[in-house]
Scaffold this motif. Structure first.
Motif, PDB file in Angstrom:
ATOM      1  N   LEU A   1       0.867  -1.114  -0.041  1.00 20.28           N
ATOM      2  CA  LEU A   1       0.060  -0.007  -0.111  1.00 20.28           C
ATOM      3  C   LEU A   1       0.845   1.094  -0.217  1.00 20.28           C
ATOM      4  CD1 LEU A   1      -2.968   1.013   0.248  1.00 20.28           C
ATOM      5  CD2 LEU A   1      -2.324   1.488   2.624  1.00 20.28           C
ATOM      6  N   ALA A   2       0.473   2.356  -0.876  1.00 17.79           N
ATOM      7  CA  ALA A   2       1.332   3.554  -0.888  1.00 17.79           C
ATOM      8  C   ALA A   2       0.423   4.372  -0.758  1.00 17.79           C
ATOM      9  CB  ALA A   2       2.018   3.922  -2.226  1.00 17.79           C
ATOM     10  N   TRP A   3       1.055   5.695  -0.226  1.00 18.84           N
ATOM     11  CA  TRP A   3       0.067   6.853   0.290  1.00 18.84           C
ATOM     12  C   TRP A   3       0.886   7.950   0.449  1.00 18.84           C
ATOM     13  CZ3 TRP A   3       1.250   2.825   3.591  1.00 18.84           C
ATOM     14  CH2 TRP A   3       2.075   3.478   4.868  1.00 18.84           C
ATOM     15  N   PHE A   4       0.523   9.272   0.376  1.00 19.81           N
ATOM     16  CA  PHE A   4       1.161  10.530   0.904  1.00 19.81           C
ATOM     17  C   PHE A   4       0.571  10.960   2.243  1.00 19.81           C
ATOM     18  CE2 PHE A   4      -1.358  12.416  -2.117  1.00 19.81           C
ATOM     19  CZ  PHE A   4      -1.482  13.762  -1.878  1.00 19.81           C
ATOM     20  N   SER A   5       1.278  11.655   3.002  1.00 24.70           N
ATOM     21  CA  SER A   5       0.664  12.386   4.277  1.00 24.70           C
ATOM     22  C   SER A   5       1.655  13.703   4.330  1.00 24.70           C
ATOM     23  CB  SER A   5       1.041  11.338   5.463  1.00 24.70           C
ATOM     24  OG  SER A   5       2.364  11.101   5.531  1.00 24.70           O
ATOM     25  N   TRP A   6       0.875  14.537   5.363  1.00 20.78           N
ATOM     26  CA  TRP A   6       1.732  16.000   5.549  1.00 20.78           C
ATOM     27  C   TRP A   6       1.325  16.322   6.900  1.00 20.78           C
ATOM     28  CZ3 TRP A   6      -2.363  15.434   2.201  1.00 20.78           C
ATOM     29  CH2 TRP A   6      -3.500  16.153   2.453  1.00 20.78           C
ATOM     30  N   ASN A   7       1.814  17.103   7.545  1.00 16.52           N
ATOM     31  CA  ASN A   7       1.522  17.809   8.982  1.00 16.52           C
ATOM     32  C   ASN A   7       1.504  19.176   8.795  1.00 16.52           C
ATOM     33  OD1 ASN A   7       1.694  15.072  10.587  1.00 16.52           O
ATOM     34  ND2 ASN A   7       3.663  14.949   9.790  1.00 16.52           N
ATOM     35  N   ASP A   8       0.950  19.883   9.589  1.00 14.76           N
ATOM     36  CA  ASP A   8       0.912  21.089   9.983  1.00 14.76           C
ATOM     37  C   ASP A   8       2.207  21.737  10.472  1.00 14.76           C
ATOM     38  OD1 ASP A   8      -1.790  21.858   9.474  1.00 14.76           O
ATOM     39  OD2 ASP A   8      -2.541  21.235  11.313  1.00 14.76           O
ATOM     40  N   PRO A   9       2.529  22.808   9.721  1.00 12.09           N
ATOM     41  CA  PRO A   9       1.827  23.892   9.042  1.00 12.09           C
ATOM     42  C   PRO A   9       1.989  23.600   7.594  1.00 12.09           C
ATOM     43  CG  PRO A   9       4.095  24.910   9.719  1.00 12.09           C
ATOM     44  CD  PRO A   9       4.012  23.486  10.122  1.00 12.09           C
ATOM     45  N   ALA A  10       2.406  22.457   7.044  1.00  9.80           N
ATOM     46  CA  ALA A  10       2.469  22.278   5.632  1.00  9.80           C
ATOM     47  C   ALA A  10       1.250  22.273   5.013  1.00  9.80           C
ATOM     48  CB  ALA A  10       3.602  20.927   5.260  1.00  9.80           C
ATOM     49  N   MET A  11       1.129  22.409   3.731  1.00 10.22           N
ATOM     50  CA  MET A  11       0.138  22.084   2.855  1.00 10.22           C
ATOM     51  C   MET A  11       0.883  20.971   1.721  1.00 10.22           C
ATOM     52  SD  MET A  11      -2.268  23.980   3.973  1.00 10.22           S
ATOM     53  CE  MET A  11      -3.835  23.824   2.763  1.00 10.22           C
ATOM     54  N   PRO A  12      -0.370  20.324   1.118  1.00 12.71           N
ATOM     55  CA  PRO A  12      -0.160  19.148   0.263  1.00 12.71           C
ATOM     56  C   PRO A  12       0.779  19.761  -0.765  1.00 12.71           C
ATOM     57  CG  PRO A  12      -2.331  19.673   0.262  1.00 12.71           C
ATOM     58  CD  PRO A  12      -2.043  20.421   1.524  1.00 12.71           C
TER      59      PRO A  12
ATOM     60  N   THR B   1     -11.335  29.003  10.387  1.00 12.25           N
ATOM     61  CA  THR B   1     -11.516  27.946   9.381  1.00 12.25           C
ATOM     62  C   THR B   1     -11.090  26.596   9.876  1.00 12.25           C
ATOM     63  OG1 THR B   1     -10.997  27.872   7.051  1.00 12.25           O
ATOM     64  CG2 THR B   1      -8.990  27.873   8.571  1.00 12.25           C
ATOM     65  N   HIS B   2     -11.507  25.659   9.231  1.00  8.67           N
ATOM     66  CA  HIS B   2     -11.508  24.162   9.043  1.00  8.67           C
ATOM     67  C   HIS B   2     -10.117  23.716   9.239  1.00  8.67           C
ATOM     68  CE1 HIS B   2     -11.057  23.347   4.747  1.00  8.67           C
ATOM     69  NE2 HIS B   2     -11.127  24.529   4.782  1.00  8.67           N
ATOM     70  N   LYS B   3      -9.906  22.377   9.631  1.00 11.92           N
ATOM     71  CA  LYS B   3      -8.658  21.827   9.915  1.00 11.92           C
ATOM     72  C   LYS B   3      -7.589  21.885   8.711  1.00 11.92           C
ATOM     73  CE  LYS B   3      -6.253  17.526  11.094  1.00 11.92           C
ATOM     74  NZ  LYS B   3      -6.390  15.976  11.475  1.00 11.92           N
ATOM     75  N   PHE B   4      -7.998  21.520   7.454  1.00 15.42           N
ATOM     76  CA  PHE B   4      -7.356  21.511   6.344  1.00 15.42           C
ATOM     77  C   PHE B   4      -6.599  22.660   6.022  1.00 15.42           C
ATOM     78  CE2 PHE B   4      -6.953  21.746   1.702  1.00 15.42           C
ATOM     79  CZ  PHE B   4      -6.022  20.873   1.502  1.00 15.42           C
ATOM     80  N   GLU B   5      -7.241  23.896   6.249  1.00 16.27           N
ATOM     81  CA  GLU B   5      -6.609  25.104   5.948  1.00 16.27           C
ATOM     82  C   GLU B   5      -6.108  26.068   7.309  1.00 16.27           C
ATOM     83  OE1 GLU B   5      -8.197  27.328   2.417  1.00 16.27           O
ATOM     84  OE2 GLU B   5      -9.851  26.197   2.887  1.00 16.27           O
ATOM     85  N   ALA B   6      -6.250  25.426   8.352  1.00 19.44           N
ATOM     86  CA  ALA B   6      -6.009  26.131   9.499  1.00 19.44           C
ATOM     87  C   ALA B   6      -4.511  26.949   9.573  1.00 19.44           C
ATOM     88  CB  ALA B   6      -6.205  25.216  10.816  1.00 19.44           C
ATOM     89  N   ARG B   7      -3.556  25.954   8.896  1.00 19.25           N
ATOM     90  CA  ARG B   7      -2.278  26.636   8.982  1.00 19.25           C
ATOM     91  C   ARG B   7      -1.693  26.850   7.570  1.00 19.25           C
ATOM     92  NH1 ARG B   7       0.623  24.951  13.491  1.00 19.25           N
ATOM     93  NH2 ARG B   7       1.949  26.446  12.847  1.00 19.25           N
TER      94      ARG B   7
ATOM     95  N   LEU C   1       1.313  31.881   3.706  1.00 25.23           N
ATOM     96  CA  LEU C   1       0.932  33.016   2.919  1.00 25.23           C
ATOM     97  C   LEU C   1       1.155  34.391   3.590  1.00 25.23           C
ATOM     98  CD1 LEU C   1      -2.337  31.079   1.506  1.00 25.23           C
ATOM     99  CD2 LEU C   1       0.117  31.571   0.194  1.00 25.23           C
ATOM    100  N   ILE C   2       0.854  34.268   4.794  1.00 27.55           N
ATOM    101  CA  ILE C   2       1.027  35.413   5.656  1.00 27.55           C
ATOM    102  C   ILE C   2       1.987  35.401   6.630  1.00 27.55           C
ATOM    103  CG2 ILE C   2      -0.481  37.155   6.999  1.00 27.55           C
ATOM    104  CD1 ILE C   2      -1.331  37.115   4.383  1.00 27.55           C
ATOM    105  N   GLY C   3       2.166  34.492   7.460  1.00 27.27           N
ATOM    106  CA  GLY C   3       3.035  34.381   8.634  1.00 27.27           C
ATOM    107  C   GLY C   3       2.421  33.775   9.616  1.00 27.27           C
ATOM    108  N   PRO C   4       2.976  33.186  10.583  1.00 28.39           N
ATOM    109  CA  PRO C   4       2.388  32.198  11.897  1.00 28.39           C
ATOM    110  C   PRO C   4       1.501  33.328  12.548  1.00 28.39           C
ATOM    111  CG  PRO C   4       4.741  32.961  12.332  1.00 28.39           C
ATOM    112  CD  PRO C   4       4.482  33.166  10.810  1.00 28.39           C
ATOM    113  N   TYR C   5       0.283  32.846  12.960  1.00 32.30           N
ATOM    114  CA  TYR C   5      -0.530  33.484  13.784  1.00 32.30           C
ATOM    115  C   TYR C   5      -0.552  32.925  15.294  1.00 32.30           C
ATOM    116  CZ  TYR C   5      -4.940  35.978  14.957  1.00 32.30           C
ATOM    117  OH  TYR C   5      -5.810  36.601  15.652  1.00 32.30           O
ATOM    118  N   PRO C   6      -0.822  33.579  16.228  1.00 32.98           N
ATOM    119  CA  PRO C   6      -0.940  35.168  16.369  1.00 32.98           C
ATOM    120  C   PRO C   6       0.386  36.006  16.225  1.00 32.98           C
ATOM    121  CG  PRO C   6      -0.928  34.442  18.333  1.00 32.98           C
ATOM    122  CD  PRO C   6      -0.689  33.070  17.274  1.00 32.98           C
TER     123      PRO C   6
END
Length: 640
Positions: free
Chosen positions: A195-206, A541-547, A552-557
């Motif tokens: 089985l192959a898959w990909f994964s990622w962790n905050d604050p990365a996006m896919p 916002t929801h989990k997928f875009e939470a970070r 795009l801007i910088g770490p919050y807060p």
């Protein structure tokens, strides 16, 4: 629905013919009879795809063409395929042939859970419980059993939890992998051994940093063996694992600067990568939704791929280290091979509505299922096609756009007249302006508007460097590029400088409002479910875009001051032209409160709410109303 009246404004320009041409593109044509196609699959010589039908309240149906050419639905009436994993969904079904009959497994958009249909009735495999609620996506049949591999997102209290699971027909679920923030594309090898898959962790996006993994699947225990990380030495976006029939694994990685396929062979010593560079194109799409496919392994170690060059789609074939362009229509995703040697794809021409197509390379092909039939008498002269533009922008950089001139066989610009211009800022912002025929363009061009669809810095299809040019610069570089694009069009004499408007949805709404605040190029603007308050977006916002905004801007807060400065809600003093807000009352990606708070601060603005709509409009009545409302808004602005 709630609304406020469209404001009257002081006179800006006299009335012109263009912008008011009689048009063949009616609201009913756009919303009522236009099908939407996605996620085409094949099984033997069956062609199967997902079809969304606005006249059935946006219901999504698994539809098929059998080997004899008959078209039929593969799920019963009353069901609608969809999932809310990551809120954007995708990959909510899979298909296989059993004794020559297609069988499907799917998630229902409203009912949740997993459902199985053997051609007669739909039965539920896994039921969505209330605590936690399980959502499923990226479904893939196990090639050697009746089970399914998929991504499961569990919603209880707190942050949703992602996992890879193996689901049996009786509903038993085995967790195969957990611990990462996000998972995607669980793909079993043809023999079911791996089985192959990909994964990622905050604050990365896919599309920034992912990990590609492969592991043996132990069928005696139903669990995975030791996991091998195939990512490579560099942090990169490596996505879309897929297998050839001989057990070779493919993925696409942007470690080289743009998404490029990699072939992994396996022997007793492990997995061995080989980069398939030389395509002179980007082969890969940002993973906003599950189920995207840009590669199709063929026999003889060949690979068919969908490549993007300067924003335009191309079909490419890799054979023994050499890439060649293939004449096979204009597909949205990579064409899929049938058993008889033909290929099937969703054909997205620039001058005709999308269709499901089948054929062979270099030969005439059959567009057998069209998204919409154009009215009698419509000719090529009535359809606007894109001209790619490259233009200078801030800091010595270049940006890109697609320009569409007004198009009509029965109307024309008056001598010396220049058309009004509609500028489009795409969503994401990690996305792109698509050159395919779209009513969102033809609606305007058929009425005498010109359209500029901007691929601002941060857009995909131009490589990683261009995509990363928006890092830390959202609300700056995208606005600069939209303004530079308008100026380039005006310098070429292609539009009326007194009648330029700008529109954008979701992330594009932020670009719209920022452009209105920072320039006097526009007479009005429209924000469709757009972002107005970056702080609220980061908090709500929801989990997928939470970070997502970290990059795009910088770490919050920590960078709250930057969030404030970039938010349209703090720039209202600069917006002096009318603004129209269109928003869904059930939007969880960009909550309605974003539009409501902005509306109260702008004197010349109107807000219209569609209570049942989420992020993006689906229902026929909504689409019709939104189109007419926006057109009337601009026409009123231009008439004063």
């Amino acid at each position: 629905m709630t609304t406020s009246p469209i404001p009257t404004v002081s006179p800006r320009a006299p009335a012109f013919t263009s912008g008011n041409w009689p048009s063949w593109v009616t609201p009913e044509l756009v919303a009522g009879r236009t099908l939407s196609f996605s996620e085409l699959r094949m099984a033997g010589n069956w062609i199967i795809w997902l079809e969304s039908r606005p006249d059935e309240q946006g219901r999504s149906v698994i539809t098929a063409r059998d080997p004899e050419g008959h078209i039929r639905d593969l799920i019963p009436a009353g069901y609608s395929v969809g999932t809310r994993v990551h809120e954007y969904g995708g990959g909510a079904w899979d298909v296989r042939l059993k004794n020559g009959t297609p069988q499907v497994v799917f998630s229902d958009r409203k009912l949740g859970g997993l459902w199985f249909n053997d051609g007669t009735t739909a039965t539920q495999w896994a039921q969505a419980g209330e605590n936690p609620e399980h959502r499923y996506a990226d479904l893939t049949f196990d090639p050697v059993s009746d089970a399914v591999f998929c991504v499961r997102e569990s919603h209880g209290e707190g942050v949703p939890v992602a996992a890879l699971v193996h689901v049996q027909p009786d509903g038993r679920e085995t967790v195969l992998a957990k611990g990462a923030d996000f998972y995607a594309a669980p793909r079993p090898s043809p023999d079911g051994r791996f089985l192959a898959w990909f994964s990622w962790n905050d604050p990365a996006m896919p599309w920034t940093v992912t990990n590609l993994s492969v592991a043996p699947f132990d069928r005696t225990t139903g669990t995975l063996g030791p996991v091998t990380d195939l990512t490579g030495p560099e942090q990169c976006s490596i996505i879309e694992p897929c297998w050839s029939s001989d057990g070779t694994l493919y993925a696409t990685s942007d470690a080289s600067g743009r998404w490029t396929p990699i072939r992994f062979s396996h022997d007793d010593t492990g997995w061995h990568p080989h980069s398939l560079d030389g395509a002179n194109a980007e082969i890969g799409l940002p993973h906003w939704v599950f189920g995207q496919r840009t590669m199709a392994p063929l026999s003889g170690s060949r690979l068919l791929a969908l490549g993007i060059r300067q924003g335009l789609n191309h079909v490419l074939l890799e054979d023994n280290g050499h890439w060649t362009d293939v004449s096979l229509g204009t597909p949205v995703n990579v064409p899929q091979p049938l058993e008889d040697g033909r290929f099937a794809w969703i054909d997205a021409l620039t001058d005709a509505p999308a269709a499901i197509a089948v054929g062979r390379p270099g030969e005439p092909y059959d567009r057998f299922r069209t998204s919409v039939t154009l009215p009698p008498g419509v000719t090529k002269a009535d359809i606007a096609t894109p001209t790619p533009l490259t233009f200078p922008t801030a800091n010595g950089a270049e940006a890109h756009a697609l320009f569409y001139a007004p198009a009509s066989s029965s109307s024309a610009l008056q001598p010396g007249e220049k058309p009004p211009l509609v500028v489009m800022a795409h969503g994401g912002p990690t996305g792109r302006a698509n050159p395919s025929f779209a009513f969102k363009v033809q609606w305007w061009t058929s009425r005498g508007f010109a359209v500029l669809d901007v691929n601002y810095r941060g857009s995909t299809g131009f490589g990683r460097v261009y995509r990363e040019a928006l890092d830390g610069q959202w609300g700056v570089a995208d606005i600069e590029d939209c303004l530079a694009g308008v100026q380039a069009v005006l310098d070429r004499g292609l539009a009326d400088p007194a009648r330029c408007v700008i529109r954008g949805s979701s992330a594009g709404g932020l670009t719209v409002l920022g452009a209105l605040a920072q320039s006097d190029l526009f007479a009005a603007g429209t924000s469709l479910y757009g972002v107005t308050d970056l702080r609220a977006l980061a908090e709500e916002t929801h989990k997928f875009e939470a970070r997502y905004l970290d990059g795009l801007i910088g770490p919050y807060p920590e960078d709250e001051a930057v969030y404030l400065k970039r938010s349209p809600i703090t720039q209202v003093e600069g917006i002096t032209v009318p603004v129209l807000f269109l928003h869904g009352g059930a939007d969880r990606v960009v909550p309605l409160s974003q539009a409501e708070s902005m509306r109260t601060k702008l004197e010349h603005s109107a807000l219209h709410v569609y209570p049942e709509e989420a992020h993006g409009f689906r229902a026929r009545e909504t689409i019709e109303d939104a189109l007419q409302r926006e057109l009337a808004f601009y026409q009123q602005v231009f008439s004063h």
